[in-house]
Scaffold this active site. Structure first.
Site, PDB file in Angstrom:
ATOM      1  N   HIS A   9       0.900  -1.285   0.072  1.00  0.00           N
ATOM      2  CA  HIS A   9       0.093   0.125   0.013  1.00  0.00           C
ATOM      3  C   HIS A   9       0.576   0.858  -0.094  1.00  0.00           C
ATOM      4  O   HIS A   9       1.629   1.012   0.652  1.00  0.00           O
ATOM      5  CB  HIS A   9      -1.367   0.085   1.522  1.00  0.00           C
ATOM      6  CG  HIS A   9      -2.131   0.712   0.759  1.00  0.00           C
ATOM      7  ND1 HIS A   9      -2.017   2.394   1.113  1.00  0.00           N
ATOM      8  CD2 HIS A   9      -3.126   0.323   0.654  1.00  0.00           C
ATOM      9  CE1 HIS A   9      -2.872   2.680   1.394  1.00  0.00           C
ATOM     10  NE2 HIS A   9      -3.979   2.034   0.456  1.00  0.00           N
TER      11      HIS A   9
ATOM     12  N   ASP B  73      -7.791  -5.473  -0.045  1.00  0.00           N
ATOM     13  CA  ASP B  73      -8.845  -6.356  -1.066  1.00  0.00           C
ATOM     14  C   ASP B  73      -8.577  -7.676  -0.895  1.00  0.00           C
ATOM     15  O   ASP B  73      -8.409  -8.571  -1.786  1.00  0.00           O
ATOM     16  CB  ASP B  73      -7.937  -5.684  -1.682  1.00  0.00           C
ATOM     17  CG  ASP B  73      -8.529  -4.112  -2.868  1.00  0.00           C
ATOM     18  OD1 ASP B  73      -9.357  -4.216  -2.532  1.00  0.00           O
ATOM     19  OD2 ASP B  73      -7.589  -3.324  -3.159  1.00  0.00           O
TER      20      ASP B  73
HETATM   21  N1  CMC Z   1       4.514  -7.792  -4.701  1.00  0.00           N
HETATM   22  C1  CMC Z   1       5.329  -7.390  -4.984  1.00  0.00           C
HETATM   23  N2  CMC Z   1       5.794  -6.127  -5.288  1.00  0.00           N
HETATM   24  C2  CMC Z   1       5.545  -4.948  -4.474  1.00  0.00           C
HETATM   25  C3  CMC Z   1       3.737  -5.108  -4.721  1.00  0.00           C
HETATM   26  C4  CMC Z   1       3.599  -6.301  -4.375  1.00  0.00           C
HETATM   27  N3  CMC Z   1       1.922  -6.611  -4.214  1.00  0.00           N
HETATM   28  N4  CMC Z   1       4.182  -3.750  -3.832  1.00  0.00           N
HETATM   29  C5  CMC Z   1       4.933  -3.360  -3.895  1.00  0.00           C
HETATM   30  N5  CMC Z   1       6.150  -3.577  -4.578  1.00  0.00           N
HETATM   31  C6  CMC Z   1       7.095  -3.780  -4.413  1.00  0.00           C
HETATM   32  C7  CMC Z   1       7.830  -3.218  -5.875  1.00  0.00           C
HETATM   33  O1  CMC Z   1       8.250  -3.565  -6.951  1.00  0.00           O
HETATM   34  C8  CMC Z   1       9.182  -2.050  -5.315  1.00  0.00           C
HETATM   35  O2  CMC Z   1      10.384  -2.507  -5.054  1.00  0.00           O
HETATM   36  P1  CMC Z   1      11.188  -1.324  -5.420  1.00  0.00           P
HETATM   37  O3  CMC Z   1      11.457  -0.498  -4.220  1.00  0.00           O
HETATM   38  O4  CMC Z   1      12.108  -2.817  -5.910  1.00  0.00           O
HETATM   39  O5  CMC Z   1      11.351  -1.007  -6.662  1.00  0.00           O
HETATM   40  C9  CMC Z   1       8.213  -1.898  -4.242  1.00  0.00           C
HETATM   41  O6  CMC Z   1       7.657  -3.049  -3.325  1.00  0.00           O
HETATM   42  C10 CMC Z   1       8.042  -0.049  -3.770  1.00  0.00           C
HETATM   43  O7  CMC Z   1       6.133  -0.326  -4.369  1.00  0.00           O
HETATM   44  P2  CMC Z   1       6.179   0.879  -5.242  1.00  0.00           P
HETATM   45  O8  CMC Z   1       4.899   0.077  -6.536  1.00  0.00           O
HETATM   46  O9  CMC Z   1       6.505   1.837  -5.578  1.00  0.00           O
HETATM   47  O10 CMC Z   1       5.003   1.021  -4.335  1.00  0.00           O
HETATM   48  P3  CMC Z   1       2.928   2.241  -4.176  1.00  0.00           P
HETATM   49  O11 CMC Z   1       3.444   2.563  -2.884  1.00  0.00           O
HETATM   50  O12 CMC Z   1       3.653   3.133  -5.772  1.00  0.00           O
HETATM   51  O13 CMC Z   1       2.939   1.125  -5.139  1.00  0.00           O
HETATM   52  C11 CMC Z   1       0.326  -0.624  -4.415  1.00  0.00           C
HETATM   53  C12 CMC Z   1       1.342   0.959  -3.894  1.00  0.00           C
HETATM   54  C13 CMC Z   1      -0.614  -0.471  -3.708  1.00  0.00           C
HETATM   55  C14 CMC Z   1       0.019   0.211  -5.814  1.00  0.00           C
HETATM   56  C15 CMC Z   1       1.319  -1.514  -4.259  1.00  0.00           C
HETATM   57  O14 CMC Z   1       2.077  -1.899  -3.377  1.00  0.00           O
HETATM   58  C16 CMC Z   1       0.605  -2.800  -5.982  1.00  0.00           C
HETATM   59  O15 CMC Z   1       1.138  -2.922  -6.897  1.00  0.00           O
HETATM   60  N6  CMC Z   1       0.563  -3.599  -4.892  1.00  0.00           N
HETATM   61  C17 CMC Z   1      -0.989  -4.633  -5.617  1.00  0.00           C
HETATM   62  C18 CMC Z   1      -2.634  -4.064  -5.772  1.00  0.00           C
HETATM   63  C19 CMC Z   1      -2.888  -4.082  -4.801  1.00  0.00           C
HETATM   64  O16 CMC Z   1      -3.203  -4.662  -3.998  1.00  0.00           O
HETATM   65  N7  CMC Z   1      -3.498  -2.521  -4.817  1.00  0.00           N
HETATM   66  C20 CMC Z   1      -4.627  -2.409  -3.605  1.00  0.00           C
HETATM   67  C21 CMC Z   1      -4.293  -1.464  -2.895  1.00  0.00           C
HETATM   68  S1  CMC Z   1      -5.546  -0.786  -1.228  1.00  0.00           S
HETATM   69  C22 CMC Z   1      -6.731  -0.555  -2.118  1.00  0.00           C
HETATM   70  C23 CMC Z   1      -6.613   0.513  -2.458  1.00  0.00           C
HETATM   71  O17 CMC Z   1      -6.319   1.624  -1.867  1.00  0.00           O
HETATM   72  O18 CMC Z   1      -7.759   0.749  -4.006  1.00  0.00           O
END
Ligand code: CMC
Length: 429
Positions: free
Chosen positions: A306, A364
């Site tokens: 998140h 989720d």
């Molecule tokens: N599985 C594997 N690796 C992950 C995941 C995951 N679900 N989420 C983040 N990472 C890694 C990512 O690869 C990155 O690694 P590095 O620093 O080595 O490049 C690091 O963790 C940080 O990720 P980010 O994409 O920079 O983080 P963000 O804050 O931009 O993204 C997120 C947050 C929720 C979009 C992301 O964690 C994700 O895609 N999760 C899966 C989708 C999901 O479950 N979304 C629901 C969010 S809760 C409900 C809502 O608010 O809508």
């Protein structure tokens, strides 16, 4: 101690930026005058360090896993409140008295029908259309119907539009579902509570009596509470940005629905259940964990991670409990998806990669299993999220309109395209 101002000096220009403190959470550096004083913008794609507004509605402490609505912890609201009480709280800022709650329930309940002509919009869609596509269109279409509640400078009209949306979203969501599966629409029934009425509109058919199971209705209501608002997330910011131009309120909510649809946001509940189904059995989990860690593989564990929570999402904990209650009530003992989910969670919480990156299950992760057990197809999951989040969008939209600092949202950019060049007509054109 009052916050001090900050002096920023860059390229021989300096600016004094005001530090502002809220009641909780980090102070913010007010950069509103930065451009005037230094001719420079700030750069923050993804808004990881940017507060876009001042708000009194929802507070999140992502490190501690805290979520408060108007100061009340989500755990207490989910345990003791009902969804319409939370709606009242989000909209008015205080919990209702018994009389206020009765009046509010009445007002919402008596806006649940949609204009009969709305049903024709549904029939314009293909039956196999994703219900979120249908919702984007039909909620946007509400703006063509309710002209008596669109003067956004009038607080009374704003409240009527707000109640209409909270009341009509379940009706439209149920219609999207019924259309999807080829069954007749079921009209709302005003002697039922909000969640029971919604379940009935989704699952009743004209040829049989439908009796609402109170345990499942309570679970549905709790799912709505857990999704009601979540501070300045992508869809809420979209609603605020759309609304900042003075746009029609129903159209602003349609914009929020469009943003919510994406798999990184509300679409994650659908994606998480699809992922659990794809994993299938516990012995496949290591393969998926390895893929999630592989930098060259775009796969992510859906339902994990998140932007704000770097701890267990407090909503996920309540959701997990609700999942067990629903499965228990329905007598589902050995749900293979739940087995995969619990093992996946166990492995991820002990795996170095997930610990180091602070990737915990989010709401989720468990909501999909619960919604599936309630009888919803995966394509409806994000629609249910939109239904519940509507009150948050509206409360934030109202707050924005009442904010004396509100102006049209207009971000700037770091331009990296071609510098000015002269047009030369090519001989063949
Ligand atoms: N599985 C594997 N690796 C992950 C995941 C995951 N679900 N989420 C983040 N990472 C890694 C990512 O690869 C990155 O690694 P590095 O620093 O080595 O490049 C690091 O963790 C940080 O990720 P980010 O994409 O920079 O983080 P963000 O804050 O931009 O993204 C997120 C947050 C929720 C979009 C992301 O964690 C994700 O895609 N999760 C899966 C989708 C999901 O479950 N979304 C629901 C969010 S809760 C409900 C809502 O608010 O809508």
């Amino acid at each position: 101690m009052p916050a001090k101002n900050a002096l920023v000096a860059v390229n021989g220009q300096s600016a004094e930026l005001r530090l502002r403190s809220g009641t909780m959470g980090p102070d913010v550096l007010d950069i509103g005058l930065l451009y005037n004083q230094t001719r420079m913008f700030t750069y923050d794609p993804g808004f990881t360090s940017t507060a876009s507004c001042e708000s009194k509605i929802t507070y999140i402490d992502g490190d501690e896993g805290v979520l408060l609505h108007r100061g009340y912890p989500i755990e207490q609201l989910a345990e003791h409140g009902d969804f319409l009480e939370v709606c009242y709280l989000l909209l008015y800022g205080e919990l209702p008295t018994a009389a206020q709650k009765k009046d509010f329930d009445y007002r919402v309940t008596h806006h649940t029908m949609v204009h009969e002509q709305m049903s024709r919009f549904f029939t314009g869609f293909r039956r196999d259309a994703h219900p979120m596509a249908v919702m984007c269109g039909c909620v946007g279409a509400l703006s063509a119907f309710y002209h008596d509640s669109t003067d956004i400078t009038d607080p009374h009209q704003r409240m009527v539009a707000s109640l209409r949306m909270i009341a009509k979203m379940p009706t439209l969501a149920a219609m999207a579902y019924k259309y999807h599966i080829g069954q007749p629409f079921v009209y709302p029934k005003n002697d039922l509570d909000y969640a029971s009425n919604f379940l009935r509109m989704c699952f009743a058919v004209p040829c049989e009596e439908y009796v609402v199971n109170p345990v499942l209705a309570r679970a549905m209501d709790r799912i709505f509470i857990l999704h009601a608002d979540h501070e300045q997330n992508a869809s809420t910011s979209t609603v605020r940005l759309a609304g900042s131009s003075g746009a029609n309120p129903f159209a602003c909510i349609a914009a929020g629905i469009a943003c919510l649809w994406g798999p990184a946001h509300g679409g994650a509940n659908e994606a998480a259940l699809n992922m659990l189904t794809e994993i299938g059995t516990v012995d496949h989990i290591p393969e998926y964990i390895a893929r999630a860690k592989d930098k060259n593989d775009p796969f992510r564990l859906m339902g994990f991670g998140h932007r704000v929570y770097k701890n267990y999402d407090p909503r996920a904990k309540i959701m997990q409990k609700t999942t067990h209650e629903v499965l228990g009530e329905l007598g589902i003992k050995d749900d293979p998806l739940l087995e995969v989910a619990m093992e996946l969670e166990r492995i991820a919480l002990t795996d170095e990669y997930f610990i180091e990156k602070k990737l915990y299950p989010n709401i989720d992760f468990y909501s999909g299993i619960t919604l599936k057990a309630l009888g919803f197809p995966t394509t409806m999951f994000t629609v249910l999220f939109a239904l519940a989040r509507t009150v948050g969008w509206i409360a934030q939209w109202n707050e924005m309109i009442e904010d004396p600092e509100q102006r049209i949202g207009r971000p700037r950019q770091l331009y990296t395209g071609e510098p000015r060049r002269e047009y030369v007509r090519a001989p063949h054109r």
